[in-house]
Scaffold this motif. Structure first.
Motif, short mmCIF file in Angstrom:
data_model
loop_
_atom_site.label_atom_id
_atom_site.label_comp_id
_atom_site.label_asym_id
_atom_site.label_seq_id
_atom_site.Cartn_x
_atom_site.Cartn_y
_atom_site.Cartn_z
N ASN A 208 9.94 37.95 -15.63
CA ASN A 208 9.61 38.05 -14.21
C ASN A 208 10.02 39.39 -13.61
O ASN A 208 9.33 39.91 -12.73
N SER A 209 11.12 39.95 -14.07
CA SER A 209 11.52 41.28 -13.58
C SER A 209 10.53 42.34 -14.05
O SER A 209 10.15 43.23 -13.28
N ALA A 210 10.10 42.23 -15.31
CA ALA A 210 9.10 43.17 -15.82
C ALA A 210 7.78 43.00 -15.09
O ALA A 210 7.10 43.98 -14.75
N THR A 211 7.40 41.76 -14.81
CA THR A 211 6.16 41.48 -14.08
C THR A 211 6.21 42.09 -12.69
O THR A 211 5.22 42.68 -12.23
N SER A 212 7.34 41.97 -12.02
CA SER A 212 7.50 42.56 -10.69
C SER A 212 7.31 44.07 -10.74
O SER A 212 6.64 44.66 -9.87
N THR A 213 7.88 44.72 -11.75
CA THR A 213 7.73 46.17 -11.91
C THR A 213 6.27 46.55 -12.13
O THR A 213 5.76 47.50 -11.52
N ILE A 214 5.58 45.81 -12.99
CA ILE A 214 4.18 46.11 -13.30
C ILE A 214 3.30 45.93 -12.07
O ILE A 214 2.43 46.75 -11.77
N LYS A 215 3.53 44.85 -11.33
CA LYS A 215 2.72 44.58 -10.13
C LYS A 215 2.94 45.66 -9.07
O LYS A 215 1.99 46.10 -8.40
N ASN A 216 4.17 46.10 -8.90
CA ASN A 216 4.45 47.14 -7.90
C ASN A 216 3.98 48.52 -8.36
O ASN A 216 3.63 49.36 -7.54
N LEU A 217 3.96 48.75 -9.66
CA LEU A 217 3.36 49.98 -10.18
C LEU A 217 1.87 50.00 -9.85
O LEU A 217 1.32 51.05 -9.48
N LYS A 218 1.23 48.85 -9.96
CA LYS A 218 -0.19 48.74 -9.62
C LYS A 218 -0.42 49.04 -8.14
O LYS A 218 -1.40 49.69 -7.76
N VAL A 219 0.50 48.60 -7.29
CA VAL A 219 0.41 48.89 -5.85
C VAL A 219 0.47 50.40 -5.61
O VAL A 219 -0.29 50.96 -4.81
N PHE A 220 1.37 51.07 -6.32
CA PHE A 220 1.52 52.53 -6.20
C PHE A 220 0.24 53.25 -6.63
O PHE A 220 -0.26 54.14 -5.94
#
Length: 424
Positions: free
Chosen positions: A200-212
């Protein structure tokens, strides 16, 4: 009402006998034709269905089977492109209407063509982390969300150290994504010295990278080669909450430390309000009308309506409606200690998932208590009191779907009572 229709101009053909497929956008008795860039022979156009059919009239045989399949595949691709442009034009019209702007033909065409302009090519001198700081600074999200964005920045910098080379925007491709994901799951060193983030921590990072990257995409950079591939799914985790017995135990415990007493009071108050910590932090007497908390959520801008319970009233009066708030980080640290001293220590199962591998561990409940658990406690209490999820949705401003999936926990006594009543 805006309309779209695919057409061809049979009187305008090129030397190969082909004509262009246009999308005719109409609104208020005016229309404009927009080229799809697709060219076909007029005989292959089905005007009623607004589709290309290159195998019209051809009989299938073993000798031409491969040719027909190729034509069908080509038609499918072209017809999908036509439908996509139709959808884009209707989407532009609806967005204009949403902004109270009449979707006139020239406006819709102009916005459509703007979207098709070539993207800005990435420049070597564009600094990744300078752009990332601008992204965070320009964000209108809550401070908590901005901190999550900064976590992505930290992970990118750690990945840069791991690869022993400077990261640049031109590096963001599928190969980078595969390597970065591998790094997050297996190689990133956490503060406690262990390696690899939870799923879930990795998923959060990936999703926020997508936002960027989406933020950069809207500003002229081209990341369509990677954005669609940035997919990650959160794993369901146990819903921790305090039972009514836990709340009574914590509320009646006498603390030697005034600090822990204040922390306990803030936490218990929110077990009866269910507010995000950012909203609880700005709660004042002005937000309370006729014993009801009424305010607009900072994060979602949705209206919150929470009738006060007797305990909530007592705590608010105790501090004369000026709550002794502190940072959420400190609150999370101190509430664990408060619950530990109050002996909220029954065992709960903690499930951690990394790279799809789950580990199970029995830990005392006080170790999982955070400010967010107060919200889950509030929703779980409402369920036990037979308040419908729809009503809880109105109170908290959260959707029923989110409530059911992420916030609603049931203690064993509630499950037992409902089963006994159901099968009595």
């Amino acid at each position: 009402m805006p309309t779209v229709k695919a057409i061809i101009r049979k009187n305008k053909v090129n030397l190969k006998g082909e004509c262009v497929v246009y999308i005719r956008y109409g609104h208020m008795e005016k229309s404009v034709d927009i080229s799809t860039g697709i060219r076909i022979e007029p005989k292959f156009w089905n005007d009623d269905k607004q589709k290309i059919n290159s195998i019209l009239g051809l009989r299938k045989s073993k000798s031409n089977e491969d040719l027909l399949k190729e034509k069908e595949k080509s038609d499918l691709y072209a017809n999908s492109g036509i439908d996509k442009i139709k959808s884009e034009l209707i989407g532009i019209a609806r967005l204009l209407q949403h902004d109270d702007i009449e979707p006139e033909t020239h406006l819709v065409k102009e916005k459509f063509l703007d979207k098709k302009k070539p993207k800005t090519k990435l420049k070597i001198e564009d600094n990744l982390f300078t752009l990332f700081s601008e992204f965070v600074d320009n964000s209108s999200k809550s401070d908590t969300t901005k901190r999550n964005y900064r976590t992505v920045e930290y992970h990118l910098k750690e990945f840069q150290k791991f690869k022993k080379r400077r990261l640049a925007l031109k590096d963001f491709d599928i190969k980078f994504y595969d390597q970065f994901k591998q790094f997050l799951f297996n190689d990133l060193t956490k503060p406690d010295g262990t390696k690899g983030l939870s799923d879930n921590s990795a998923t959060s990072t990936i999703k926020n990278l997508k936002v960027f990257l989406t933020y950069l995409e809207k500003r002229g950079y081209d990341f369509q080669h990677i954005i669609p591939h940035l997919k990650a799914t959160y794993q369901d985790t146990p819903i921790y909450f305090l039972t009514e017995e836990d709340i009574v135990t914590l509320y009646e415990h006498v603390f030697e430390s005034k600090k822990l007493e204040k922390v306990r009071d803030i936490f218990i108050l929110n077990c009866y309000l269910g507010l995000r910590y950012s909203d609880l932090s700005r709660l004042t007497k002005d937000h309370i009308v006729n014993d009801v908390v009424e305010l607009r959520a900072y994060k979602t801008l949705k209206d919150i309506y929470v009738p006060l319970t007797p305990i909530a009233k007592d705590i608010l009066r105790k501090y004369d409606y000026e709550l002794p708030m502190m940072s959420e980080q400190k609150m999370n640290e101190y509430i664990k200690e408060a619950c530990k001293q109050a002996k909220i220590d029954q065992k709960v199962e903690k499930i951690s998932t990394s790279s799809g591998n789950k580990t199970y561990k029995q830990i005392p409940k006080y170790e999982v208590i955070t400010t967010h658990i107060a919200v889950k406690t509030f929703i779980s209490l409402c369920c036990k009191k037979n308040i419908s999820p729809k009503t809880v949705s109105i109170i908290t401003g959260k959707t029923v779907k989110v409530i059911m999936k992420h916030y609603l926990g049931m203690d064993k006594s509630t499950v037992k009572d409902q089963m006994i009543k159901a099968f009595a």
